[in-house]
Design an enzyme around this catalytic site. Sequence first.
Site, PDB file in Angstrom:
ATOM      1  N   CYS A  74       2.666   6.704 -12.419  1.00 34.23           N
ATOM      2  CA  CYS A  74       3.092   8.039 -12.834  1.00 34.23           C
ATOM      3  C   CYS A  74       2.289   8.452 -14.068  1.00 34.23           C
ATOM      4  CB  CYS A  74       4.571   8.152 -13.174  1.00 34.23           C
ATOM      5  SG  CYS A  74       5.661   7.685 -11.831  1.00 34.23           S
ATOM      6  N   ARG A  79      -2.882   7.958 -11.369  1.00 31.10           N
ATOM      7  CA  ARG A  79      -1.723   7.127 -11.666  1.00 31.10           C
ATOM      8  C   ARG A  79      -0.595   7.301 -10.636  1.00 31.10           C
ATOM      9  NH1 ARG A  79      -1.843   5.253 -16.895  1.00 31.10           N
ATOM     10  NH2 ARG A  79       0.373   4.856 -16.799  1.00 31.10           N
ATOM     11  N   TRP A 122       4.389   8.450  -8.750  1.00 21.65           N
ATOM     12  CA  TRP A 122       4.229   7.385  -7.760  1.00 21.65           C
ATOM     13  C   TRP A 122       5.631   6.817  -7.581  1.00 21.65           C
ATOM     14  CZ3 TRP A 122       4.995   2.101  -7.217  1.00 21.65           C
ATOM     15  CH2 TRP A 122       4.313   1.478  -6.157  1.00 21.65           C
ATOM     16  N   ASN A 162       7.650   7.774 -17.080  1.00 27.04           N
ATOM     17  CA  ASN A 162       6.784   6.809 -16.390  1.00 27.04           C
ATOM     18  C   ASN A 162       7.348   5.427 -16.688  1.00 27.04           C
ATOM     19  OD1 ASN A 162       3.557   5.423 -17.326  1.00 27.04           O
ATOM     20  ND2 ASN A 162       4.688   5.154 -15.463  1.00 27.04           N
ATOM     21  N   GLY A 163       7.755   4.706 -15.658  1.00 26.75           N
ATOM     22  CA  GLY A 163       8.314   3.370 -15.877  1.00 26.75           C
ATOM     23  C   GLY A 163       9.517   3.165 -14.985  1.00 26.75           C
ATOM     24  N   GLU A 176     -13.484  -9.119  -1.821  1.00 25.59           N
ATOM     25  CA  GLU A 176     -13.547  -7.793  -2.439  1.00 25.59           C
ATOM     26  C   GLU A 176     -14.019  -6.756  -1.411  1.00 25.59           C
ATOM     27  OE1 GLU A 176     -12.373  -6.462  -4.874  1.00 25.59           O
ATOM     28  OE2 GLU A 176     -13.565  -4.713  -5.340  1.00 25.59           O
ATOM     29  N   LYS A 188     -11.796  -3.492  -0.337  1.00 24.67           N
ATOM     30  CA  LYS A 188     -12.302  -2.114  -0.443  1.00 24.67           C
ATOM     31  C   LYS A 188     -12.128  -1.397   0.886  1.00 24.67           C
ATOM     32  CE  LYS A 188     -12.355  -1.694  -3.791  1.00 24.67           C
ATOM     33  NZ  LYS A 188     -12.203  -2.617  -4.871  1.00 24.67           N
ATOM     34  N   GLU A 224      -8.342  -0.661   1.706  1.00 26.00           N
ATOM     35  CA  GLU A 224      -7.601   0.305   0.879  1.00 26.00           C
ATOM     36  C   GLU A 224      -8.084   1.737   1.024  1.00 26.00           C
ATOM     37  OE1 GLU A 224      -7.565  -0.645  -3.325  1.00 26.00           O
ATOM     38  OE2 GLU A 224      -9.666  -1.177  -3.287  1.00 26.00           O
ATOM     39  N   HIS A 271     -11.435 -22.674  11.428  1.00 25.05           N
ATOM     40  CA  HIS A 271     -10.069 -23.214  11.357  1.00 25.05           C
ATOM     41  C   HIS A 271      -9.023 -22.175  11.742  1.00 25.05           C
ATOM     42  CE1 HIS A 271     -11.614 -26.869   9.591  1.00 25.05           C
ATOM     43  NE2 HIS A 271     -12.301 -26.131   8.726  1.00 25.05           N
ATOM     44  N   LYS A 322      -3.638   3.896  -9.442  1.00 29.04           N
ATOM     45  CA  LYS A 322      -4.642   3.116 -10.167  1.00 29.04           C
ATOM     46  C   LYS A 322      -4.006   2.138 -11.145  1.00 29.04           C
ATOM     47  CE  LYS A 322      -9.109   2.915 -11.499  1.00 29.04           C
ATOM     48  NZ  LYS A 322      -9.626   2.067 -10.418  1.00 29.04           N
TER      49      LYS A 322
HETATM   50  C1  F6R Z   1      -8.426  -2.401  -5.860  1.00 25.23           C
HETATM   51  C2  F6R Z   1      -7.718  -2.150  -7.078  1.00 25.23           C
HETATM   52  C3  F6R Z   1      -6.514  -2.967  -7.386  1.00 25.23           C
HETATM   53  C4  F6R Z   1      -6.525  -3.389  -8.865  1.00 25.23           C
HETATM   54  C5  F6R Z   1      -5.216  -4.098  -9.230  1.00 25.23           C
HETATM   55  C6  F6R Z   1      -5.220  -4.572 -10.659  1.00 25.23           C
HETATM   56  O1  F6R Z   1      -9.510  -1.549  -5.714  1.00 25.23           O
HETATM   57  O2  F6R Z   1      -8.071  -1.295  -7.842  1.00 25.23           O
HETATM   58  O3  F6R Z   1      -6.425  -4.093  -6.565  1.00 25.23           O
HETATM   59  O4  F6R Z   1      -7.616  -4.215  -9.076  1.00 25.23           O
HETATM   60  O5  F6R Z   1      -4.142  -3.222  -9.037  1.00 25.23           O
HETATM   61  O6  F6R Z   1      -5.404  -3.518 -11.546  1.00 25.23           O
HETATM   62  P1  F6R Z   1      -5.903  -3.751 -13.008  1.00 25.23           P
HETATM   63  O7  F6R Z   1      -7.282  -4.299 -12.946  1.00 25.23           O
HETATM   64  O8  F6R Z   1      -5.861  -2.405 -13.664  1.00 25.23           O
HETATM   65  O9  F6R Z   1      -4.964  -4.731 -13.646  1.00 25.23           O
END
Ligand code: F6R
Length: 610
Positions: free
Chosen positions: A2, A27, A73, A99-100, A483, A487, A490, A506, A605
Site C-alpha cells: 500500500c 506498492r 494491496w 499501510n500495514g 531467477e 521473472k 511473475e 531425478h 513491490k
Molecule cells: C521478484 C521480486 C520479489 C522480491 C521479494 C523481496 O521480481 O521482486 O521476489 O525480490 O519480494 O523483496 P525485497 O528485495 O524488496 O526484500
Amino acid sequence: MCGIVGYIGHRDAWDIVIKGLKRLEYRGYDSAGIALMNGGLKIHKKAGKVSDLEAHTLHEDRSGTTGMGHTRWATHGAPSDRNSHPHRSGDGKLSIIHNGIIENYSVIKEALQAKGHVFSSDTDTEVLIHLIEDIHSDTTDLLEAVRLALNEVIGAYAIVIMSQDSPDQLIAARKGSPMVIGVGEGEYFIASDATPIVEYTKNVIYLKDSQIALVKRDELVVKTIDNIIQTPYIQELSLQLEMLEKGGFEHFMLKEIYEQPRSVRDCMRGRIYPNEGKVQLGGIKDYADKLKNVERIVVIACGTSWHAGLVGEYLIEEYARIPVEVEYASEFRYRNPIISEKDIVIAISQSGETADTMAAIELAKERGATIFGICNVVGSSIPRITDAGVYTHAGPEIGVASTKAFTAQVTVLTLMALYMAQQRGTIKQSDLVSMLTELDEIPSLIEQALKSDEKIAEIAEKFKDSSNCLFLGRGSGFPVALEGALKLKEISYIHAEGYPAAEMKHGPIALIDEDMPVVFIATKNSSYEKVISNIQEVKARKGKVIAIVTEGDKTVKEMVDYTIEIPACNEAYLPLLATIPLQLLSYHIAVLRGCNVDQPRNLAKSVTVE
Ligand code: F6R
C-alpha cells in the site's frame, strides 16, 4: 504494501496526491482513494488503478489544499470500492489511510461493536479509525486520542488522519511501515517513500518507528507514542526526478534492464581499486576483525533477493572460504534456527521494507548475531535496524519485477566476497588484481549482452504461447535459472521452474516433450561438458531448447533450437551476464501476451506483510 500520500499547504492537494499515488502504485494497485478538505471532508475511492479513480472523478469538484490518498494491496477484505481507503469513523468526521496490518483488529472490533459501532468494510483499518473516534469522545485533543489508540494496537502501520473539525491539520504516525515527511515553505508532504515528494522539496524527515506527527501548514510537532517530544532531523534527498520517469522506454522494467551497465558501475564506484588490488567497503569496515574470524555466514532474503543470496554463497565460499547458509527469510522464524553472537547474518532486500526479512533480522538480533544489510532504498527500514551494511545504489526500481536490483545485489555480494577474502588472506594479491580488473569490465560486457535484445524478441515470439517452461543451470548458473523462471512466471503468468541441471533426471525430465521449452545456462565454464550432456537428454526427448552460450560457441549451437550469446567472462561473474538475456526473454514474452509488465497481477513491490 500500500502507498500513502498526504499534503497540506497552498497548492491543490488533488494534483499532488494523485501524482504521488501514481509514483507509489508499485506498492499496490488494486484500489485507490483520496480524501480532500473541501467545505467538509470529501472522499473519492474506487476499486482499480489510480487512473480509474482519476477517470471516475473527472467531473467532481476536486479542489482543496489539504488531502491524502491511498493505493491499496488488499490484506483484509477483497479489493472493492467499500474496502478501499480512506475509511471514515462512524460519525463520518474522521478519516484514515493506512499501510500495514492491525493484528489485534478483531478483538478491538468486537469490543467496539459491543459499544454500538457499526462497520461498513471488512478492513482492519476501519477498526482503527473507530477506535480513535471512540477514544476521542472522551479526550478532546485528537492528537492525544490517536496516540492513545496507537498504544492499544498491535501490528504495523503508517497512517494519516484528517478531521472535519480540524481542517487545517494532518496527523501522521508510523510503526513498522515507512513514512517520509517533505518540508516545504508553508507546506508539508507525507508519503510512503520520497518519490512523491522529490518534485517539490529535497528536505525530508524520515519519521521513526513509534513516532506521531501533528502537521500544519507552518508547524510540525513530532512526539513518540509514549508522549515524548522529538526534534526531527531534516535531511537532503539525493534522488533525482528523472530517475522516476520512463525516459523514452515503453516500460519501467525495460528501462531498468537497460540501466544495468550504469547501475552495476555505480554499485562498484569508489569501492574497487583494480590497480592496487583493493576492495574498500566503508559500510562494513568496522567489522574487518569479525570477518577475519567468523566461522559462518547466514544469508536471509526473499524472492529475487534470495536468488542473489545463493549467488553470494558460491562467491563467499569460493573466495573467502567461509561456510554460508542461505535461508528464506519467510521460513527462518518458523523453526528454531541455530544462530548465535558468533554468526554474521546478511539480510538482502531491494526495498529494505520486506516484513519477512525484517522479522528474520529481529530474531537473529535477539540471538546476538551481527547483522549486515544489502539494500537499495536509502533510508528504508532494514538499513536502520542492521548493524552495518552496503547499499546497492541501483537507483529507484519501479517495475515490480526486480531486474537491476538483482545484478546490483550480486555485485555487492561479489565485492563482499572479495573484501572478506582480502581480510582473511584467502586470495593471492595477484589474483585479486586480475579479478578486480575483470570485474571493472563487467558493465561494458552487460552492454554487449543487451545487444541480443532483437534476437531475444524473435525467440520470444516462438514461445509466447507456451504454458510451461524449465530453466536449468549448474553451479552459479542454478540461481540464474531460478531467477529466469521467477521473472517469466511473475510477469507472463507462464508456469516456470528453475532446477539444477543435474537434478532434471531425478524427476522433472518426466515433463519433457515437444511442447516443453527448456532454457539452459550453457556457457563455457567448469560445468560446460556436463550441461551439454543434460541438453542432449532433453533433445533426445524432443524438448525445445534455448541455450545461453558463450560468444562464438558452435558446439551447443548445433545441438539446440536457439542460442543467445553472452560475452566470455570469469566464471565468478557469470550471473551478472547470464541473467540479462533471461530478463529480456521474460519481458518480450509478457509484452507479446499483453500482460501488464510493470504491475503484474497480485504482486506489489514492497511486501510489508508476513
Ligand atoms: C521478484 C521480486 C520479489 C522480491 C521479494 C523481496 O521480481 O521482486 O521476489 O525480490 O519480494 O523483496 P525485497 O528485495 O524488496 O526484500
